[in-house]
Design a protein around this motif. Structure first.
Motif, PDB file in Angstrom:
ATOM      1  N   GLN A 287      67.694  -5.920  98.232  1.00 48.92           N
ATOM      2  CA  GLN A 287      67.835  -6.028  96.674  1.00 48.92           C
ATOM      3  C   GLN A 287      67.496  -4.943  95.762  1.00 48.92           C
ATOM      4  O   GLN A 287      68.027  -4.679  94.805  1.00 48.92           O
ATOM      5  CB  GLN A 287      67.553  -7.538  96.459  1.00 48.92           C
ATOM      6  N   LEU A 288      66.187  -4.881  95.820  1.00 52.25           N
ATOM      7  CA  LEU A 288      65.271  -3.935  94.845  1.00 52.25           C
ATOM      8  C   LEU A 288      66.055  -2.591  94.970  1.00 52.25           C
ATOM      9  O   LEU A 288      66.119  -2.164  93.909  1.00 52.25           O
ATOM     10  CB  LEU A 288      63.865  -3.732  95.072  1.00 52.25           C
ATOM     11  N   ASN A 289      66.216  -2.090  96.047  1.00 49.90           N
ATOM     12  CA  ASN A 289      66.699  -0.678  96.157  1.00 49.90           C
ATOM     13  C   ASN A 289      68.202  -0.655  95.467  1.00 49.90           C
ATOM     14  O   ASN A 289      68.571   0.257  94.816  1.00 49.90           O
ATOM     15  CB  ASN A 289      66.906  -0.329  97.687  1.00 49.90           C
ATOM     16  N   ALA A 290      68.831  -1.840  96.022  1.00 54.41           N
ATOM     17  CA  ALA A 290      70.220  -1.642  95.184  1.00 54.41           C
ATOM     18  C   ALA A 290      70.443  -1.807  93.721  1.00 54.41           C
ATOM     19  O   ALA A 290      71.121  -1.017  93.023  1.00 54.41           O
ATOM     20  CB  ALA A 290      71.180  -2.945  95.768  1.00 54.41           C
ATOM     21  N   GLU A 291      69.402  -2.736  93.256  1.00 53.60           N
ATOM     22  CA  GLU A 291      69.105  -2.944  91.767  1.00 53.60           C
ATOM     23  C   GLU A 291      68.748  -1.650  91.009  1.00 53.60           C
ATOM     24  O   GLU A 291      69.300  -1.161  89.882  1.00 53.60           O
ATOM     25  CB  GLU A 291      68.545  -4.040  91.708  1.00 53.60           C
ATOM     26  N   TYR A 292      68.064  -0.824  91.522  1.00 58.13           N
ATOM     27  CA  TYR A 292      67.237   0.353  90.780  1.00 58.13           C
ATOM     28  C   TYR A 292      68.098   1.618  91.188  1.00 58.13           C
ATOM     29  O   TYR A 292      68.211   2.354  90.291  1.00 58.13           O
ATOM     30  CB  TYR A 292      65.717   0.282  91.005  1.00 58.13           C
ATOM     31  N   ALA A 293      68.812   1.507  92.127  1.00 55.36           N
ATOM     32  CA  ALA A 293      69.737   2.785  92.382  1.00 55.36           C
ATOM     33  C   ALA A 293      70.844   2.635  91.410  1.00 55.36           C
ATOM     34  O   ALA A 293      71.148   3.722  90.931  1.00 55.36           O
ATOM     35  CB  ALA A 293      70.245   2.516  93.961  1.00 55.36           C
ATOM     36  N   ASP A 294      71.078   1.703  90.956  1.00 50.69           N
ATOM     37  CA  ASP A 294      72.142   1.613  89.777  1.00 50.69           C
ATOM     38  C   ASP A 294      71.544   1.791  88.413  1.00 50.69           C
ATOM     39  O   ASP A 294      72.046   2.068  87.458  1.00 50.69           O
ATOM     40  CB  ASP A 294      72.891   0.101  89.650  1.00 50.69           C
ATOM     41  N   LYS A 295      70.101   1.659  87.925  1.00 51.49           N
ATOM     42  CA  LYS A 295      69.444   2.009  87.015  1.00 51.49           C
ATOM     43  C   LYS A 295      68.858   3.402  86.840  1.00 51.49           C
ATOM     44  O   LYS A 295      68.697   3.942  85.889  1.00 51.49           O
ATOM     45  CB  LYS A 295      68.597   0.915  86.574  1.00 51.49           C
ATOM     46  N   TRP A 296      68.534   3.838  88.128  1.00 49.12           N
ATOM     47  CA  TRP A 296      67.669   5.042  88.108  1.00 49.12           C
ATOM     48  C   TRP A 296      68.504   6.458  88.253  1.00 49.12           C
ATOM     49  O   TRP A 296      69.513   6.096  88.773  1.00 49.12           O
ATOM     50  CB  TRP A 296      66.450   5.114  89.002  1.00 49.12           C
ATOM     51  N   PRO A 297      67.871   7.414  87.872  1.00 47.75           N
ATOM     52  CA  PRO A 297      68.842   8.759  88.210  1.00 47.75           C
ATOM     53  C   PRO A 297      68.801   9.341  89.473  1.00 47.75           C
ATOM     54  O   PRO A 297      67.648   8.884  90.090  1.00 47.75           O
ATOM     55  CB  PRO A 297      68.080  10.021  87.148  1.00 47.75           C
ATOM     56  N   ASN A 298      69.701   9.686  89.927  1.00 48.33           N
ATOM     57  CA  ASN A 298      69.898  10.373  91.313  1.00 48.33           C
ATOM     58  C   ASN A 298      68.895  11.497  91.396  1.00 48.33           C
ATOM     59  O   ASN A 298      68.499  12.155  90.603  1.00 48.33           O
ATOM     60  CB  ASN A 298      71.421  10.793  91.561  1.00 48.33           C
ATOM     61  N   ILE A 299      68.354  11.596  92.539  1.00 47.57           N
ATOM     62  CA  ILE A 299      67.559  12.854  93.022  1.00 47.57           C
ATOM     63  C   ILE A 299      67.975  13.444  94.057  1.00 47.57           C
ATOM     64  O   ILE A 299      68.067  12.831  95.095  1.00 47.57           O
ATOM     65  CB  ILE A 299      66.014  12.624  92.817  1.00 47.57           C
ATOM     66  N   SER A 300      68.136  14.908  94.267  1.00 49.76           N
ATOM     67  CA  SER A 300      68.666  15.351  95.272  1.00 49.76           C
ATOM     68  C   SER A 300      67.796  16.544  95.652  1.00 49.76           C
ATOM     69  O   SER A 300      68.061  17.223  96.793  1.00 49.76           O
ATOM     70  CB  SER A 300      70.105  16.134  95.052  1.00 49.76           C
ATOM     71  N   ALA A 301      66.806  16.967  95.036  1.00 52.65           N
ATOM     72  CA  ALA A 301      65.881  18.045  95.395  1.00 52.65           C
ATOM     73  C   ALA A 301      64.278  17.732  95.558  1.00 52.65           C
ATOM     74  O   ALA A 301      64.033  16.703  94.720  1.00 52.65           O
ATOM     75  CB  ALA A 301      66.074  19.240  94.459  1.00 52.65           C
ATOM     76  N   LYS A 302      63.717  17.971  96.528  1.00 50.96           N
ATOM     77  CA  LYS A 302      62.419  17.307  96.628  1.00 50.96           C
ATOM     78  C   LYS A 302      61.419  18.282  95.505  1.00 50.96           C
ATOM     79  O   LYS A 302      61.480  19.370  95.084  1.00 50.96           O
ATOM     80  CB  LYS A 302      61.848  18.271  97.854  1.00 50.96           C
TER      81      LYS A 302
ATOM     82  N   PHE B 245      69.381   9.169  97.241  1.00 45.35           N
ATOM     83  CA  PHE B 245      68.093   8.717  96.755  1.00 45.35           C
ATOM     84  C   PHE B 245      68.076   8.580  95.099  1.00 45.35           C
ATOM     85  O   PHE B 245      68.748   9.589  94.451  1.00 45.35           O
ATOM     86  CB  PHE B 245      67.049   9.680  97.224  1.00 45.35           C
ATOM     87  N   TYR B 246      67.419   7.519  94.521  1.00 45.74           N
ATOM     88  CA  TYR B 246      67.288   7.563  93.168  1.00 45.74           C
ATOM     89  C   TYR B 246      65.834   7.384  92.840  1.00 45.74           C
ATOM     90  O   TYR B 246      65.153   6.859  93.353  1.00 45.74           O
ATOM     91  CB  TYR B 246      68.066   6.329  92.717  1.00 45.74           C
ATOM     92  N   GLU B 247      65.540   8.100  91.609  1.00 43.40           N
ATOM     93  CA  GLU B 247      64.082   8.215  91.399  1.00 43.40           C
ATOM     94  C   GLU B 247      63.479   7.302  90.242  1.00 43.40           C
ATOM     95  O   GLU B 247      63.917   7.212  89.039  1.00 43.40           O
ATOM     96  CB  GLU B 247      63.635   9.738  91.078  1.00 43.40           C
ATOM     97  N   GLY B 248      62.457   6.532  90.338  1.00 42.79           N
ATOM     98  CA  GLY B 248      61.984   5.687  89.368  1.00 42.79           C
ATOM     99  C   GLY B 248      60.654   6.287  89.280  1.00 42.79           C
ATOM    100  O   GLY B 248      60.291   7.516  89.844  1.00 42.79           O
ATOM    101  N   GLU B 249      59.915   5.910  88.247  1.00 47.83           N
ATOM    102  CA  GLU B 249      58.577   6.541  87.754  1.00 47.83           C
ATOM    103  C   GLU B 249      57.584   6.568  88.922  1.00 47.83           C
ATOM    104  O   GLU B 249      56.990   7.538  88.855  1.00 47.83           O
ATOM    105  CB  GLU B 249      58.052   5.567  86.447  1.00 47.83           C
ATOM    106  N   ASN B 250      57.459   5.670  89.746  1.00 46.04           N
ATOM    107  CA  ASN B 250      56.359   5.969  90.691  1.00 46.04           C
ATOM    108  C   ASN B 250      56.804   5.650  92.183  1.00 46.04           C
ATOM    109  O   ASN B 250      56.214   5.315  93.121  1.00 46.04           O
ATOM    110  CB  ASN B 250      55.289   5.118  90.344  1.00 46.04           C
ATOM    111  N   MET B 251      58.449   5.328  92.386  1.00 44.96           N
ATOM    112  CA  MET B 251      58.764   5.278  93.649  1.00 44.96           C
ATOM    113  C   MET B 251      60.306   5.795  93.834  1.00 44.96           C
ATOM    114  O   MET B 251      60.761   5.993  92.660  1.00 44.96           O
ATOM    115  CB  MET B 251      58.681   3.935  94.483  1.00 44.96           C
TER     116      MET B 251
END
Length: 112
Positions: A68-83, A26-32
């Motif tokens: 496509q959106l998930n793939a694009e932003y997973a490469d741009k946003w930071p990884n998140i591993s903790a809730k 999972f990768y974290e954007g500002e609001n998703m």
């Protein structure tokens, strides 16, 4: 097959899915959040954990744009591993129609 995060995550951003993911895809954007399709192992444990029902298998019809959106932003946003805690107003946005057009932000989240 992979799983994708869809528009109902926007402005809800519950992170129950992050907590159960065995590969931290999972990768974290500002609001998703988004799922990196090349890292997802298709285990499916995240799907039932999402209170907003925003995670779907990419085999469901009509999800090509979300893949496509998930793939694009997973490469741009930071990884998140903790809730983390969801936004205080998350419940008020759960199920709202047209969230992508109204609220989507391409900005990254904080990650961890």
């Amino acid at each position: 097959m992979t799983y994708v995060v869809t528009d109902n995550c926007i402005k809800c951003k519950y992170m129950d899915c992050v907590e159960v993911c065995p590969v931290d895809c999972f990768y974290e954007g500002e609001n998703m959040l988004v799922i990196h399709p090349d890292e997802c192992i298709d285990c499916g444990v995240c799907e039932p954990e999402c209170p907003a029902d925003a995670i779907k298998p990419d085999t469901e019809p009509g999800l090509d744009n979300w893949l496509q959106l998930n793939a694009e932003y997973a490469d741009k946003w930071p990884n998140i591993s903790a809730k983390k805690e969801p936004p205080a107003d998350a419940k008020s946005f759960d199920g709202e129609a047209g969230k992508f057009e109204k609220y989507f932000s391409p900005e990254p989240g904080e990650g961890n």
